[in-house]
Design an enzyme around this catalytic site. Structure first.
Site, short mmCIF file in Angstrom:
data_model
loop_
_atom_site.label_atom_id
_atom_site.label_comp_id
_atom_site.label_asym_id
_atom_site.label_seq_id
_atom_site.Cartn_x
_atom_site.Cartn_y
_atom_site.Cartn_z
N ASP A 34 0.86 -1.18 0.00
CA ASP A 34 0.00 0.00 0.00
C ASP A 34 0.90 1.23 0.00
O ASP A 34 1.94 1.24 0.66
CB ASP A 34 -0.93 0.00 1.22
CG ASP A 34 -2.15 0.87 1.00
OD1 ASP A 34 -3.25 0.34 0.79
OD2 ASP A 34 -1.98 2.12 0.98
N LYS A 39 -0.72 3.47 7.04
CA LYS A 39 -1.53 2.25 7.01
C LYS A 39 -0.63 1.02 7.16
O LYS A 39 -0.90 0.11 7.94
CB LYS A 39 -2.22 2.19 5.64
CG LYS A 39 -3.67 1.77 5.66
CD LYS A 39 -4.15 1.80 4.23
CE LYS A 39 -5.61 2.10 4.14
NZ LYS A 39 -6.13 2.07 2.79
N PHE A 271 -32.03 -10.34 0.43
CA PHE A 271 -32.09 -8.98 -0.12
C PHE A 271 -33.51 -8.55 -0.46
O PHE A 271 -33.78 -7.94 -1.48
CB PHE A 271 -31.14 -8.84 -1.33
CG PHE A 271 -29.73 -8.58 -0.88
CD1 PHE A 271 -29.11 -9.46 0.00
CD2 PHE A 271 -29.03 -7.44 -1.26
CE1 PHE A 271 -27.84 -9.23 0.48
CE2 PHE A 271 -27.75 -7.20 -0.79
CZ PHE A 271 -27.16 -8.10 0.08
N LEU A 272 -34.42 -8.92 0.43
CA LEU A 272 -35.82 -8.49 0.29
C LEU A 272 -36.24 -7.74 1.54
O LEU A 272 -37.39 -7.81 1.94
CB LEU A 272 -36.72 -9.70 0.04
CG LEU A 272 -36.65 -10.34 -1.35
CD1 LEU A 272 -37.54 -11.58 -1.42
CD2 LEU A 272 -37.06 -9.35 -2.45
N CYS A 282 -20.49 0.35 -3.08
CA CYS A 282 -20.55 -0.52 -4.27
C CYS A 282 -21.84 -0.37 -5.08
O CYS A 282 -21.80 -0.04 -6.25
CB CYS A 282 -20.36 -1.97 -3.85
SG CYS A 282 -18.83 -2.19 -2.95
N ARG A 350 -19.61 5.52 3.35
CA ARG A 350 -19.74 5.88 1.93
C ARG A 350 -21.13 5.53 1.41
O ARG A 350 -21.63 4.44 1.63
CB ARG A 350 -18.67 5.15 1.10
CG ARG A 350 -17.28 5.70 1.35
CD ARG A 350 -16.23 4.91 0.63
NE ARG A 350 -16.07 3.58 1.19
CZ ARG A 350 -15.28 2.64 0.68
NH1 ARG A 350 -14.59 2.89 -0.41
NH2 ARG A 350 -15.18 1.46 1.26
C1 UGA Z 1 -22.25 -5.46 -1.97
C2 UGA Z 1 -22.59 -6.87 -2.48
O1 UGA Z 1 -23.57 -7.48 -1.64
C3 UGA Z 1 -21.34 -7.75 -2.51
O2 UGA Z 1 -21.65 -9.02 -3.07
C4 UGA Z 1 -20.28 -7.06 -3.38
O3 UGA Z 1 -19.07 -7.80 -3.42
C5 UGA Z 1 -19.99 -5.69 -2.81
O4 UGA Z 1 -21.21 -4.92 -2.78
C6 UGA Z 1 -18.98 -5.03 -3.70
O5 UGA Z 1 -19.27 -4.79 -4.88
O6 UGA Z 1 -17.82 -4.82 -3.27
P1 UGA Z 1 -21.84 -4.36 0.45
O7 UGA Z 1 -21.74 -3.06 -0.28
O8 UGA Z 1 -20.82 -4.70 1.48
O9 UGA Z 1 -21.81 -5.59 -0.61
O10 UGA Z 1 -23.25 -4.35 1.17
P2 UGA Z 1 -24.61 -5.20 1.12
O11 UGA Z 1 -24.66 -6.11 2.27
O12 UGA Z 1 -24.84 -5.78 -0.20
O13 UGA Z 1 -25.68 -4.04 1.38
C7 UGA Z 1 -25.81 -2.95 0.46
C8 UGA Z 1 -26.90 -2.02 0.89
O14 UGA Z 1 -28.17 -2.60 0.67
C9 UGA Z 1 -26.87 -1.63 2.37
O15 UGA Z 1 -27.11 -0.25 2.47
C10 UGA Z 1 -27.99 -2.43 2.98
O16 UGA Z 1 -28.56 -1.83 4.12
C11 UGA Z 1 -28.99 -2.47 1.82
N1 UGA Z 1 -29.93 -3.61 1.87
C12 UGA Z 1 -29.46 -4.88 1.78
C13 UGA Z 1 -31.29 -3.37 1.94
O17 UGA Z 1 -31.74 -2.21 2.00
N2 UGA Z 1 -32.16 -4.44 1.95
C14 UGA Z 1 -31.72 -5.71 1.86
O18 UGA Z 1 -32.57 -6.64 1.85
C15 UGA Z 1 -30.34 -5.95 1.79
#
Ligand code: UGA
Length: 454
Positions: A34, A39, A271-272, A282, A350
């Site tokens: 890095d 870090k 994710f529902l 992301c 973020r």
């Molecule tokens: C997401 C993907 O789930 C990963 O598979 C992927 O590798 C990652 O992005 C990436 O591209 O690096 P992450 O950003 O850590 O992972 O978070 P998630 O757990 O997916 O949640 C994303 C957002 O959706 C959060 O704000 C969460 O609160 C929201 N969410 C999730 C909902 O509002 N409802 C749900 O049912 C699930």
């Protein structure tokens, strides 16, 4: 073919550090590089700056196989496989800032240019790069000075979630590899063999699953899989959020509806969860980037545009509910925001829906007190006017309304009677994550407003 042992991971952020730790845990000699000396020094002292379950345990289990440095050159010379895992932040127009990837690729190219190698270095794109990113990295490596035979580029998108990154890496639903060089793909197959065959001592019991599908494909398809997966998941959440609004009109419960449709294996129950929608580093970035890439080719993506619109509408809806409960104006009103990170279990702010809600409330004249168990101070730095609180009750004190924005355990376990006693009329609680039991909230004397709960 013998499995590669010497691996470099460039970029010790969330993805890079977890990748480095997991590969070392699986037996590789890993050097994480890095450019941020502070870090690197912190990591050398064993100071992890990430809030990530199991990371410390697996690093402790293989401490002698992980090194940290700022010096790229010797690492490039010594490695068989080099992961590029630097950040690729989004820009306002949806395009992706690739300056980090560019810097690494040129740097690696320079080192390769001055070195004779027996075998080409396998350069792995772990960072989320727009489709065409593999060819772009090859070009930069060549421009940096690398000879044609000194490297091979492979795409290996990551699907780890913050907060469960280690288990997502060790027990993934699938591993995706994209590339043109059979030799490089074979090296990557060997590297991932322990994960694919699940032939490593599990750091947790019971071990969740056994066979992991391996998808080996071309570069463009691998890169597209990453964007399509995130766009699909984001759209799925927006879908249930749209259904949640319908549920409110007809007196249905979105939790029951999600369970009822999720049991159909073609839909799936994950994710529902309805609420104030998706954020993070992301989903917003990748959906915007996919739309921007399509737009560059003259293709509109109306479904994704609608998914974004529904997502923003959920945040505005939370503000709207507070405003109408307080008589149409937020001027001078104290509002508590419970949870500030984009989801529980991470310090990451973020793209957090909470921060946007805070900014909207403040813009309308509200005095917003924000509680978060790990990132209240940093949130206050990012949103001028936000008062940071380190316990939920100081945020709730004298507030007329509260919004649950992140379903931290500390928020789920709120003492509702105490909350009602210190809040002022009308004691509105907007449950932006459907995290609390409406009956319990009402019984404590609060006014409950969830999403799609009848
Ligand atoms: C997401 C993907 O789930 C990963 O598979 C992927 O590798 C990652 O992005 C990436 O591209 O690096 P992450 O950003 O850590 O992972 O978070 P998630 O757990 O997916 O949640 C994303 C957002 O959706 C959060 O704000 C969460 O609160 C929201 N969410 C999730 C909902 O509002 N409802 C749900 O049912 C699930």
């Amino acid at each position: 073919m013998v499995a590669p042992r010497r691996v470099a991971v460039v970029g010790a952020g969330h993805v890079g550090l977890v990748t480095a730790a997991c590969l070392a845990y699986l037996g590789c000699e890993v050097t994480a590089v890095d450019s941020d000396l502070r870090k690197v020094e912190a990591l050398r002292r064993g100071n992890l700056y990430l809030h990530e379950p199991h990371l410390r345990d697996i690093l402790d289990a293989c401490r002698e196989r992980v090194r940290f440095t700022t010096d790229l050159e010797p690492v490039v010379l010594a490695s068989e496989v080099l992961f590029v895992a630097v950040g690729t932040p989004g820009r306002a127009d949806g395009s992706v800032d690739l300056s980090g990837v560019e810097g690494v690729a040129r740097g690696v190219g320079r080192v390769l240019g001055g070195a004779g190698r027996e075998r080409p270095l396998v350069v792995v794109n772990k960072s989320t790069v727009p489709v065409g990113g593999g060819d772009y990295v090859s070009r930069l490596l060549r421009e940096g000075g690398a000879g044609e035979g000194s490297f091979r580029v492979v795409s290996n998108p990551e699907f780890l979630r913050e907060g469960s990154a280690v288990l997502d890496t060790l027990f993934p639903d699938r591993v995706v590899l994209g590339g043109e060089s059979e030799e490089a793909l074979e090296i990557m197959r060997e590297l991932y063999r322990p994960i694919v065959e699940q032939s490593f001592p599990s750091p947790i019991e019971p071990r969740p699953k056994r066979e992991v599908p391996l998808i080996v494909t071309d570069l463009a398809s691998a890169e597209t899989i990453k964007y399509a997966a995130n766009a699909f998941l984001a759209t799925k959440i927006s879908f249930i959020n749209e259904i949640s609004r319908f549920c409110e009109l007809v007196g249905a419960d979105v939790g029951e509806v999600a369970r009822g449709i999720g049991l159909d294996h073609r839909i799936g129950g994950a994710f529902l969860e309805a609420g104030i929608g998706w954020g993070g580093s992301c989903f917003p970035k990748d959906v915007a980037a996919l739309r921007a890439m399509a737009g560059d080719q003259g293709l509109g993506m109306p479904l994704l545009a609608a998914a974004e619109e529904v997502n923003l509408a959920q945040r505005r809806e939370a503000v709207c509910r507070v405003r109408s409960a307080l008589g149409g104006s937020l001027e001078g009103e104290r509002v508590a925001l419970l949870g500030l990170s984009f989801k529980p279990g991470t310090e990451d702010l973020r793209g957090s829906p909470a921060l946007e809600i805070a900014a909207l409330l403040i813009m309308e004249g509200a005095r917003v007190a924000g509680y978060d168990p790990v990132s209240a101070k940093e949130a206050a730095r990012r949103v001028p006017g936000l008062e940071p609180c380190h316990d939920p009750y100081s945020a709730l004190e004298d507030a007329r309304a509260a919004v649950v924005a992140t379903a931290w355990e500390e928020v789920r376990a709120l003492d509702l009677v105490r909350a009602a006693a210190i809040m002022r009329e009308p004691r509105l609680l907007v449950d932006g994550r459907n995290a609390l039991d409406p009956e319990e909230v009402r019984a404590a004397g609060l006014l409950y407003s969830g999403f799609g709960r009848g």
